[in-house]
Scaffold this motif. Structure first.
Motif, PDB file in Angstrom:
ATOM      1  N   ALA A 121       0.334  -1.417  -0.274  1.00  0.00           N
ATOM      2  CA  ALA A 121      -0.326  -0.188  -0.198  1.00  0.00           C
ATOM      3  C   ALA A 121       0.806   1.179  -0.388  1.00  0.00           C
ATOM      4  O   ALA A 121       0.832   2.320  -0.714  1.00  0.00           O
ATOM      5  N   ASP A 122       1.810   1.169   0.556  1.00  0.00           N
ATOM      6  CA  ASP A 122       2.977   2.411   0.749  1.00  0.00           C
ATOM      7  C   ASP A 122       3.087   2.839  -0.349  1.00  0.00           C
ATOM      8  O   ASP A 122       3.242   4.169  -0.791  1.00  0.00           O
ATOM      9  N   ARG A 123       4.105   1.232  -1.119  1.00  0.00           N
ATOM     10  CA  ARG A 123       4.538   1.756  -2.174  1.00  0.00           C
ATOM     11  C   ARG A 123       3.545   2.431  -3.383  1.00  0.00           C
ATOM     12  O   ARG A 123       3.737   3.180  -4.425  1.00  0.00           O
ATOM     13  N   THR A 124       1.961   1.696  -3.874  1.00  0.00           N
ATOM     14  CA  THR A 124       1.413   2.229  -4.883  1.00  0.00           C
ATOM     15  C   THR A 124       0.900   4.000  -4.345  1.00  0.00           C
ATOM     16  O   THR A 124       0.647   4.163  -4.891  1.00  0.00           O
ATOM     17  N   ALA A 125       0.606   3.877  -2.873  1.00  0.00           N
ATOM     18  CA  ALA A 125      -0.073   5.349  -2.730  1.00  0.00           C
ATOM     19  C   ALA A 125       1.276   6.475  -3.181  1.00  0.00           C
ATOM     20  O   ALA A 125       0.585   7.594  -3.663  1.00  0.00           O
ATOM     21  N   GLN A 126       2.566   6.225  -2.804  1.00  0.00           N
ATOM     22  CA  GLN A 126       3.797   6.871  -3.160  1.00  0.00           C
ATOM     23  C   GLN A 126       3.189   7.181  -4.919  1.00  0.00           C
ATOM     24  O   GLN A 126       4.387   8.230  -4.990  1.00  0.00           O
ATOM     25  N   ALA A 127       2.964   6.503  -5.136  1.00  0.00           N
ATOM     26  CA  ALA A 127       3.038   6.226  -6.739  1.00  0.00           C
ATOM     27  C   ALA A 127       2.022   7.411  -7.027  1.00  0.00           C
ATOM     28  O   ALA A 127       1.019   7.344  -8.144  1.00  0.00           O
ATOM     29  N   GLY A 128       0.645   7.724  -6.434  1.00  0.00           N
ATOM     30  CA  GLY A 128      -0.242   7.957  -6.352  1.00  0.00           C
ATOM     31  C   GLY A 128      -1.698   7.292  -7.005  1.00  0.00           C
ATOM     32  O   GLY A 128      -2.893   8.580  -6.841  1.00  0.00           O
TER      33      GLY A 128
ATOM     34  N   LEU B 179       1.068 -16.017   2.208  1.00  0.00           N
ATOM     35  CA  LEU B 179       0.111 -15.797   1.417  1.00  0.00           C
ATOM     36  C   LEU B 179       1.094 -17.073   0.114  1.00  0.00           C
ATOM     37  O   LEU B 179       0.426 -18.001   0.242  1.00  0.00           O
ATOM     38  N   ASN B 180       1.488 -16.413  -0.827  1.00  0.00           N
ATOM     39  CA  ASN B 180       2.706 -16.937  -1.857  1.00  0.00           C
ATOM     40  C   ASN B 180       3.066 -18.170  -1.315  1.00  0.00           C
ATOM     41  O   ASN B 180       3.894 -19.069  -2.573  1.00  0.00           O
ATOM     42  N   HIS B 181       3.919 -18.671  -0.124  1.00  0.00           N
ATOM     43  CA  HIS B 181       4.474 -19.897   0.064  1.00  0.00           C
ATOM     44  C   HIS B 181       5.894 -20.099  -0.987  1.00  0.00           C
ATOM     45  O   HIS B 181       6.627 -20.464  -0.449  1.00  0.00           O
ATOM     46  N   ARG B 182       6.268 -17.931  -0.999  1.00  0.00           N
ATOM     47  CA  ARG B 182       7.845 -19.034  -1.922  1.00  0.00           C
ATOM     48  C   ARG B 182       8.647 -18.173  -0.473  1.00  0.00           C
ATOM     49  O   ARG B 182      10.102 -18.624  -0.957  1.00  0.00           O
ATOM     50  N   ALA B 183       9.258 -17.529   0.645  1.00  0.00           N
ATOM     51  CA  ALA B 183       9.493 -17.374   1.707  1.00  0.00           C
ATOM     52  C   ALA B 183       8.738 -16.842   2.970  1.00  0.00           C
ATOM     53  O   ALA B 183       8.276 -15.532   2.666  1.00  0.00           O
ATOM     54  N   LEU B 184       8.693 -17.516   3.863  1.00  0.00           N
ATOM     55  CA  LEU B 184       7.411 -16.951   4.726  1.00  0.00           C
ATOM     56  C   LEU B 184       8.237 -16.276   5.961  1.00  0.00           C
ATOM     57  O   LEU B 184       8.945 -17.082   7.040  1.00  0.00           O
ATOM     58  N   LEU B 185       8.937 -15.399   5.783  1.00  0.00           N
ATOM     59  CA  LEU B 185      10.015 -14.308   6.454  1.00  0.00           C
ATOM     60  C   LEU B 185       9.410 -12.990   6.537  1.00  0.00           C
ATOM     61  O   LEU B 185       9.005 -12.244   4.747  1.00  0.00           O
ATOM     62  N   THR B 186       8.852 -11.775   7.171  1.00  0.00           N
ATOM     63  CA  THR B 186       8.663 -10.698   6.973  1.00  0.00           C
ATOM     64  C   THR B 186       9.324 -10.490   6.091  1.00  0.00           C
ATOM     65  O   THR B 186       8.935  -9.255   5.287  1.00  0.00           O
ATOM     66  N   HIS B 187      10.767  -9.840   6.244  1.00  0.00           N
ATOM     67  CA  HIS B 187      12.001  -8.823   5.160  1.00  0.00           C
ATOM     68  C   HIS B 187      12.157  -9.542   3.975  1.00  0.00           C
ATOM     69  O   HIS B 187      11.679  -9.038   2.331  1.00  0.00           O
ATOM     70  N   GLN B 188      11.292 -10.589   3.741  1.00  0.00           N
ATOM     71  CA  GLN B 188      11.005 -11.364   2.714  1.00  0.00           C
ATOM     72  C   GLN B 188       9.882 -10.725   2.003  1.00  0.00           C
ATOM     73  O   GLN B 188       9.461 -10.358   0.823  1.00  0.00           O
ATOM     74  N   GLY B 189       9.028 -10.332   2.332  1.00  0.00           N
ATOM     75  CA  GLY B 189       7.496 -10.045   2.247  1.00  0.00           C
ATOM     76  C   GLY B 189       7.362  -8.999   1.447  1.00  0.00           C
ATOM     77  O   GLY B 189       7.167  -8.710   0.549  1.00  0.00           O
ATOM     78  N   LYS B 190       8.610  -8.568   2.315  1.00  0.00           N
ATOM     79  CA  LYS B 190       8.232  -6.264   2.389  1.00  0.00           C
ATOM     80  C   LYS B 190       8.865  -6.031   1.060  1.00  0.00           C
ATOM     81  O   LYS B 190       9.022  -5.872   0.494  1.00  0.00           O
ATOM     82  N   TYR B 191      10.036  -7.221   0.862  1.00  0.00           N
ATOM     83  CA  TYR B 191      10.936  -7.412  -0.379  1.00  0.00           C
ATOM     84  C   TYR B 191       9.795  -7.715  -1.405  1.00  0.00           C
ATOM     85  O   TYR B 191       9.652  -6.373  -2.733  1.00  0.00           O
ATOM     86  N   GLN B 192       9.426  -8.939  -1.691  1.00  0.00           N
ATOM     87  CA  GLN B 192       7.490  -8.677  -2.426  1.00  0.00           C
ATOM     88  C   GLN B 192       7.139  -7.465  -2.816  1.00  0.00           C
ATOM     89  O   GLN B 192       6.647  -7.665  -3.807  1.00  0.00           O
ATOM     90  N   ALA B 193       6.943  -7.270  -1.098  1.00  0.00           N
ATOM     91  CA  ALA B 193       5.838  -6.050  -1.127  1.00  0.00           C
ATOM     92  C   ALA B 193       6.412  -4.443  -2.287  1.00  0.00           C
ATOM     93  O   ALA B 193       5.283  -4.157  -3.071  1.00  0.00           O
ATOM     94  N   ARG B 194       7.542  -4.631  -2.598  1.00  0.00           N
ATOM     95  CA  ARG B 194       8.132  -3.016  -2.948  1.00  0.00           C
ATOM     96  C   ARG B 194       8.057  -3.474  -4.813  1.00  0.00           C
ATOM     97  O   ARG B 194       7.621  -2.615  -5.374  1.00  0.00           O
TER      98      ARG B 194
END
Ligand SMILES: Cc1cc2nc3c(=O)[nH]c(=O)nc-3n(C[C@H](O)[C@H](O)[C@H](O)COP(=O)(O)OP(=O)(O)OC[C@H]3O[C@@H](n4cnc5c(N)ncnc54)[C@H](O)[C@@H]3O)c2cc1C
Ligand SMILES: NC(=O)c1ccc[n+]([C@@H]2O[C@H](COP(=O)([O-])OP(=O)(O)OC[C@H]3O[C@@H](n4cnc5c(N)ncnc54)[C@H](O)[C@@H]3O)[C@@H](O)[C@H]2O)c1
Length: 502
Positions: free
Chosen positions: A37-44, A331-346
């Motif tokens: 949400a942070d990335r999409t909101a920052q993109a307007g 949820l996508n079962h690629r790597a169940l770790l916060t930092h990796q999920g946040k990397y995907q989020a970016r």
């Protein structure tokens, strides 16, 4: 625990009965959903996040933060006891009430108001309620006030995370077993705890509870930390035993009962039995897709959600056409770790913005819009004592993947920094060299304080830094990082400007 403020919501959020349209809708405001949400909101892009429990999700309230808080005090005490001069000064025991208080501060007493304030400041709308997909680009939300239907012009992102898996053990559900949520939010410690599992949750919680004075039995079906290099589980197992934990290997519980004393009795497949005040189940995770309406777009409730490297949901259903449905985090079962999920989020937030604007998508490996590291360089620290810090492939995984490798092993106790770190330091390091490219594809450290060594290894793996260049990355003396030099010496120093392969 209190969630007194968990009704705080954005003033502009849609009201019951109202239907509203957004550019992007994110379901689940865990660490990962918040970052999309942070990335999409920052993109307007006009962005809505929907959360059914606490903004911040599992990591903030029932996983990373409280579990590390429960571990930290015991680790600091143990570290002091290994250093002459300090150990003489440390004569008392842990103050259990103070440890629990510090843990509670870390979770903000399970109150998410500061995270809600952050969403507000980032211009992200929050709707509290249980969300379900109800069709293409459409989400229906059960809120305390009634039903709200919202639609997304550009993307819906599923970030609903995972929950504890309860194994199929006769009578287990009836004994009200603890999950990681109970273990991390505990207010009254049991005298004894049986832990089922040999993964990260099991070893971390076993270590934390033992440091708090609880009598812990660890029931391990195969080996400890089986996805790591074998020496990791061996060294952690030895340390847990040394700390007074009973580690039972080959232990498969088949039945669980509450007995007259109120304790839980577990029967193992080989006839052994274990009795403890409580039992913690730490046997893995299941995806939170059971009640998410994924069937409305042709996916199967209860399954993990498969995605491509831009985090777009994959599947045969025509409902998925049009690049609108994404899944990030556990949820996508690629790597169940916060930092990796946040990397995907970016990556996901940016690719949603790029697709919305009609810009080119940078989806080549290591591009802006892909989560390539999920395959090649996932870092993870297990916060036991010793810690386990690893990135990339183990030797077994590299061989299975067909790499031509050389394994470099080094006893971490032999570097000068280790003798400064602790008297009688124990540790081990392994690096995996891809011989065809002469770069590192995996590194594992085990030892006290090795978690902070990991990022150098992550950079070496992600950057595919040639070994002959690594000779110019000089570790400071006397630090644990000197092990980098020892690993390079184990491989062999290049002569005459060309690198040596063996
Ligand atoms: C005990 C434990 C310790 C851990 N320690 C670490 C660690 O030290 N380091 C690390 O990197 N990882 C750690 N992890 C893993 C980490 O917690 C997860 O990888 C991370 O929380 C995943 O984030 P997420 O946003 O994908 O999911 P979550 O944090 O689970 O967030 C999902 C959110 O979605 C909400 N939600 C679910 N369904 C709906 C719905 N239908 N409608 C609306 N909202 C919904 C949930 O309420 C939740 O807030 C640990 C895990 C456990 C269990
Ligand atoms: N420090 C960290 O980074 C950290 C800490 C905790 C959790 N996590 C994440 O959370 C996720 C979940 O951790 P976890 O430890 O629950 O899962 P896991 O998959 O790491 O380990 C599950 C363990 O349970 C055992 N098991 C499974 N079914 C069993 C059964 N029926 N009987 C006995 N044993 C059984 C497995 O053999 C394995 O040892 C991990 O993927 C990890 O990435 C990370």
């Amino acid at each position: 625990m209190s969630d007194a403020d968990s009704t705080q919501t954005s003033t502009s959020a849609p009201a019951a009965g109202e239907s509203r349209s957004y550019d992007v809708i994110v379901i689940g405001a865990g660490a990962v959903g918040e970052n999309v949400a942070d990335r999409t909101a920052q993109a307007g892009l006009k962005t809505l996040v929907i959360e059914s429990e606490l903004v911040g999700g599992e990591c903030s309230y029932w996983a990373c933060m409280p579990s590390k808080a429960l571990l930290r005090s015991g680790a600091v005490l143990a570290a002091a006891r290994r250093v002459g001069g300090a150990k003489e000064a440390v004569t008392g025991q842990l103050d259990v009430a103070a440890v629990l208080r510090r843990r509670t501060e870390m979770t903000h007493d399970w109150n998410d108001s500061s995270q809600v304030d952050w969403l507000d400041s980032a211009g992200i709308e929050l709707l509290r309620g249980h969300a379900r997909l109800s069709g293409i680009r459409e989400v229906t939300v059960d809120t305390a006030e009634g039903t709200v239907v919202v639609t997304a012009t550009h993307a819906v992102v599923l970030s609903t995370g995972s929950s504890a898996l309860l194994p199929d053990i006769d009578g287990l559900a009836d004994v009200n077993p603890w999950t990681s949520r109970d273990a991390t939010s505990v207010t009254h410690l049991p005298d004894s705890l049986a832990v089922i599992g040999g993964g990260v949750v099991a070893v971390e919680m076993a270590a934390a509870y033992r440091s708090l004075g609880v009598d812990v039995t660890l029931l391990v079906r195969s080996s400890l930390l089986r996805d790591q290099e074998p020496f990791a589980g061996e060294l952690v197992g030895a340390a847990l035993t040394e700390a007074g934990i009973t580690v039972l290997t080959g232990a498969s519980p088949t039945a669980a009962r509450r007995i007259e004393t109120g304790q839980v009795a577990l029967v193992l497949a080989d006839g052994r039995s274990v009795v403890a005040d409580e039992v913690l189940v730490a046997t893995g995770r299941i995806p939170r897709t059971q009640d998410l309406g994924v069937d409305t777009v042709g996916l199967t409730p209860g399954d993990w959600v498969s995605v491509d490297d831009t985090l777009l949901v994959q599947g045969d259903s025509p409902a998925l056409a049009g690049d609108w449905l994404y899944a990030t985090g556990d949820l996508n079962h690629r790597a169940l770790l916060t930092h990796q999920g946040k990397y995907q989020a970016r990556a996901a937030g940016d690719v949603i913005a790029a697709r919305a604007a009609g810009h080119t998508v940078d989806d080549a490996p290591w591009g802006t819009h892909v989560a390539t590291a999920d395959h090649a360089a996932v870092p993870q620290v297990t916060f036991t004592d010793p810690e386990v810090a690893s990135v990339g492939l183990t030797a077994a995984a590299a061989e299975k993947a067909g790499f031509r490798i050389r394994v470099l092993d080094y006893d971490l106790a032999n570097v000068a920094g280790a003798s400064i770190q602790a008297d009688g330091y124990t540790g081990q390091v392994r690096a995996i060299v891809d011989l065809d490219r002469e770069v590192l594809i995996g590194v594992t450290f085990v030892g006290a304080a090795v978690g902070e060594l990991l990022h150098a290894a992550t950079i070496a793996v992600v950057g595919e830094v040639p070994l002959n260049r690594l000779w110019h990355a000089v570790p400071s003396y006397p630090t644990l990082s000197e092990v980098w030099l020892r690993l390079l010496e184990t491989y062999g120093r290049p002569t005459g400007g060309s690198s040596q392969t063996d």
